[in-house]
Design a protein around this motif. Structure first.
Motif, PDB file in Angstrom:
ATOM      1  N   ARG A 160       9.658  19.351  19.766  1.00  0.00           N
ATOM      2  CA  ARG A 160      10.758  18.382  19.844  1.00  0.00           C
ATOM      3  C   ARG A 160      11.420  18.417  21.214  1.00  0.00           C
ATOM      4  O   ARG A 160      11.763  17.363  21.782  1.00  0.00           O
ATOM      5  N   LEU A 161      11.620  19.616  21.755  1.00  0.00           N
ATOM      6  CA  LEU A 161      12.204  19.734  23.089  1.00  0.00           C
ATOM      7  C   LEU A 161      11.309  19.070  24.127  1.00  0.00           C
ATOM      8  O   LEU A 161      11.801  18.371  25.030  1.00  0.00           O
ATOM      9  N   ALA A 162      10.017  19.269  24.005  1.00  0.00           N
ATOM     10  CA  ALA A 162       9.079  18.659  24.945  1.00  0.00           C
ATOM     11  C   ALA A 162       9.124  17.140  24.847  1.00  0.00           C
ATOM     12  O   ALA A 162       9.102  16.431  25.865  1.00  0.00           O
ATOM     13  N   GLU A 163       9.207  16.632  23.615  1.00  0.00           N
ATOM     14  CA  GLU A 163       9.289  15.173  23.426  1.00  0.00           C
ATOM     15  C   GLU A 163      10.566  14.622  24.034  1.00  0.00           C
ATOM     16  O   GLU A 163      10.568  13.552  24.660  1.00  0.00           O
ATOM     17  N   GLN A 164      11.680  15.349  23.840  1.00  0.00           N
ATOM     18  CA  GLN A 164      12.953  14.911  24.411  1.00  0.00           C
ATOM     19  C   GLN A 164      12.898  14.891  25.934  1.00  0.00           C
ATOM     20  O   GLN A 164      13.406  13.979  26.590  1.00  0.00           O
ATOM     21  N   ARG A 165      12.270  15.907  26.523  1.00  0.00           N
ATOM     22  CA  ARG A 165      12.147  15.948  27.977  1.00  0.00           C
ATOM     23  C   ARG A 165      11.285  14.798  28.478  1.00  0.00           C
ATOM     24  O   ARG A 165      11.603  14.164  29.493  1.00  0.00           O
ATOM     25  N   ARG A 166      10.183  14.531  27.761  1.00  0.00           N
ATOM     26  CA  ARG A 166       9.312  13.432  28.164  1.00  0.00           C
ATOM     27  C   ARG A 166      10.034  12.100  28.055  1.00  0.00           C
ATOM     28  O   ARG A 166       9.945  11.241  28.943  1.00  0.00           O
ATOM     29  N   ALA A 167      10.789  11.935  26.945  1.00  0.00           N
ATOM     30  CA  ALA A 167      11.529  10.681  26.751  1.00  0.00           C
ATOM     31  C   ALA A 167      12.608  10.526  27.822  1.00  0.00           C
ATOM     32  O   ALA A 167      12.813   9.442  28.377  1.00  0.00           O
ATOM     33  N   GLY A 168      13.301  11.597  28.137  1.00  0.00           N
ATOM     34  CA  GLY A 168      14.326  11.553  29.169  1.00  0.00           C
ATOM     35  C   GLY A 168      13.744  11.233  30.524  1.00  0.00           C
ATOM     36  O   GLY A 168      14.305  10.458  31.302  1.00  0.00           O
ATOM     37  N   GLY A 169      12.590  11.813  30.824  1.00  0.00           N
ATOM     38  CA  GLY A 169      11.949  11.530  32.102  1.00  0.00           C
ATOM     39  C   GLY A 169      11.514  10.091  32.214  1.00  0.00           C
ATOM     40  O   GLY A 169      11.641   9.470  33.271  1.00  0.00           O
ATOM     41  N   THR A 170      11.050   9.521  31.087  1.00  0.00           N
ATOM     42  CA  THR A 170      10.623   8.122  31.101  1.00  0.00           C
ATOM     43  C   THR A 170      11.801   7.195  31.338  1.00  0.00           C
ATOM     44  O   THR A 170      11.734   6.236  32.112  1.00  0.00           O
ATOM     45  N   ARG A 171      12.941   7.481  30.690  1.00  0.00           N
ATOM     46  CA  ARG A 171      14.131   6.637  30.862  1.00  0.00           C
ATOM     47  C   ARG A 171      14.648   6.709  32.291  1.00  0.00           C
ATOM     48  O   ARG A 171      15.001   5.695  32.898  1.00  0.00           O
ATOM     49  N   ASN A 172      14.675   7.901  32.854  1.00  0.00           N
ATOM     50  CA  ASN A 172      15.152   8.057  34.225  1.00  0.00           C
ATOM     51  C   ASN A 172      14.258   7.321  35.204  1.00  0.00           C
ATOM     52  O   ASN A 172      14.710   6.660  36.146  1.00  0.00           O
ATOM     53  N   SER A 173      12.963   7.396  34.971  1.00  0.00           N
ATOM     54  CA  SER A 173      12.017   6.716  35.855  1.00  0.00           C
ATOM     55  C   SER A 173      12.175   5.215  35.755  1.00  0.00           C
ATOM     56  O   SER A 173      12.215   4.497  36.745  1.00  0.00           O
ATOM     57  N   GLY A 174      12.337   4.731  34.527  1.00  0.00           N
ATOM     58  CA  GLY A 174      12.500   3.279  34.333  1.00  0.00           C
ATOM     59  C   GLY A 174      13.773   2.780  34.949  1.00  0.00           C
ATOM     60  O   GLY A 174      13.832   1.704  35.576  1.00  0.00           O
ATOM     61  N   GLY A 175      14.860   3.569  34.829  1.00  0.00           N
ATOM     62  CA  GLY A 175      16.156   3.161  35.377  1.00  0.00           C
ATOM     63  C   GLY A 175      16.078   3.051  36.887  1.00  0.00           C
ATOM     64  O   GLY A 175      16.619   2.132  37.500  1.00  0.00           O
ATOM     65  N   GLY A 176      15.395   3.983  37.512  1.00  0.00           N
ATOM     66  CA  GLY A 176      15.277   3.947  38.957  1.00  0.00           C
ATOM     67  C   GLY A 176      14.536   2.736  39.438  1.00  0.00           C
ATOM     68  O   GLY A 176      14.890   2.100  40.427  1.00  0.00           O
ATOM     69  N   GLN A 177      13.508   2.319  38.715  1.00  0.00           N
ATOM     70  CA  GLN A 177      12.727   1.146  39.094  1.00  0.00           C
ATOM     71  C   GLN A 177      13.570  -0.105  38.968  1.00  0.00           C
ATOM     72  O   GLN A 177      13.554  -0.988  39.838  1.00  0.00           O
ATOM     73  N   ARG A 178      14.373  -0.256  37.886  1.00  0.00           N
ATOM     74  CA  ARG A 178      15.180  -1.459  37.705  1.00  0.00           C
ATOM     75  C   ARG A 178      16.231  -1.563  38.816  1.00  0.00           C
ATOM     76  O   ARG A 178      16.516  -2.672  39.321  1.00  0.00           O
ATOM     77  N   LYS A 179      16.765  -0.415  39.234  1.00  0.00           N
ATOM     78  CA  LYS A 179      17.757  -0.434  40.302  1.00  0.00           C
ATOM     79  C   LYS A 179      17.133  -0.923  41.579  1.00  0.00           C
ATOM     80  O   LYS A 179      17.717  -1.706  42.334  1.00  0.00           O
ATOM     81  N   ALA A 180      15.905  -0.499  41.821  1.00  0.00           N
ATOM     82  CA  ALA A 180      15.242  -0.912  43.039  1.00  0.00           C
ATOM     83  C   ALA A 180      14.994  -2.400  43.041  1.00  0.00           C
ATOM     84  O   ALA A 180      15.161  -3.095  44.046  1.00  0.00           O
ATOM     85  N   VAL A 181      14.631  -2.992  41.897  1.00  0.00           N
ATOM     86  CA  VAL A 181      14.385  -4.433  41.816  1.00  0.00           C
ATOM     87  C   VAL A 181      15.687  -5.190  42.039  1.00  0.00           C
ATOM     88  O   VAL A 181      15.733  -6.206  42.719  1.00  0.00           O
ATOM     89  N   GLY A 182      16.797  -4.705  41.467  1.00  0.00           N
ATOM     90  CA  GLY A 182      18.104  -5.370  41.614  1.00  0.00           C
ATOM     91  C   GLY A 182      18.538  -5.427  43.067  1.00  0.00           C
ATOM     92  O   GLY A 182      19.138  -6.379  43.524  1.00  0.00           O
ATOM     93  N   GLU A 183      18.238  -4.404  43.804  1.00  0.00           N
ATOM     94  CA  GLU A 183      18.623  -4.398  45.196  1.00  0.00           C
ATOM     95  C   GLU A 183      17.850  -5.473  45.942  1.00  0.00           C
ATOM     96  O   GLU A 183      18.343  -6.055  46.899  1.00  0.00           O
TER      97      GLU A 183
END
Length: 202
Positions: free
Chosen positions: A179-202
């Motif tokens: 479960r901890l591993a899944e949470q880390r993977r999910a958190g990493g995916t969200r952070n990566s996606g957020g960074g990409q959307r910010k880059a597009v907005g700029e």
């Protein structure tokens, strides 16, 4: 449950068979001692012990084999021979799919007499009493083998509960880690996606 107790040794190897009943009731099935001459070479002495153990297993069909664990002995050569004899018996049991358990002398003495430091005479006396034997088993190796079988009959339910508890704990730890591993993977995916959307907005 039928248990074969083994007090391993090269010169004398005690073998005892008991049936465990309800509660702490145990009944003697058979007992004996396998002897090998000291002038025989080691390999053949071990073969003789193994052959005898196999005959006992095939004749009595035990559900488990209890072997004395070599804890400590002053004579290293004797300790090695004892361990080797116990090893060939364990191998014979494993080939037949029979579970093998090892008990220290103090565990056996405590189970049978209530005193982990009891001497051989006390062990023999209690084994005779517990099994309701008319004559005390002799030599001491035979009594010790029966004591091992009795000890396992009485300790097996506790050992089984402990093993199940440990297995459940291990499974729970594995699920928690996953479960901890899944949470880390999910958190990493969200952070990566957020960074990409910010880059597009700029």
């Amino acid at each position: 449950m039928r248990v074969m107790g083994v007090d391993p040794g090269l010169t004398r190897c005690g073998i005892g068979m008991v049936d465990g009943g309800i509660g702490r009731k145990v009944t003697a099935v058979d007992v004996g001692v396998v002897r090998t001459p000291q002038d025989m070479d080691l390999a053949n002495r071990l073969l003789r012990v193994a052959d005898a153990a196999e005959r006992w297993m095939d004749a009595h069909r035990p559900d488990a084999v209890a072997i004395e664990r070599v804890f400590s002995q002053h004579n290293v050569r004797t300790a090695m021979g004892t361990a080797q004899a116990g090893g060939v018996v364990a191998l014979a049991a494993a080939r037949r799919g029979i579970p093998v358990a090892f008990h220290t002398p103090s565990e056996v003495k405590a189970a049978v007499t209530g005193n982990g430091s009891a001497d051989k005479a006390q062990v023999t006396a209690m084994v005779t009493r517990i099994l309701g034997l008319r004559v005390a088993p002799k030599p001491a190796d035979a009594a010790d083998a029966l004591a091992l079988a009795i000890c396992h009959c009485w300790r097996a339910p506790l050992l089984d509960r402990m093993a199940k508890a440990e297995a459940q704990a291990a499974a729970a730890r594995a699920r928690y880690t996953e479960r901890l591993a899944e949470q880390r993977r999910a958190g990493g995916t969200r952070n990566s996606g957020g960074g990409q959307r910010k880059a597009v907005g700029e």
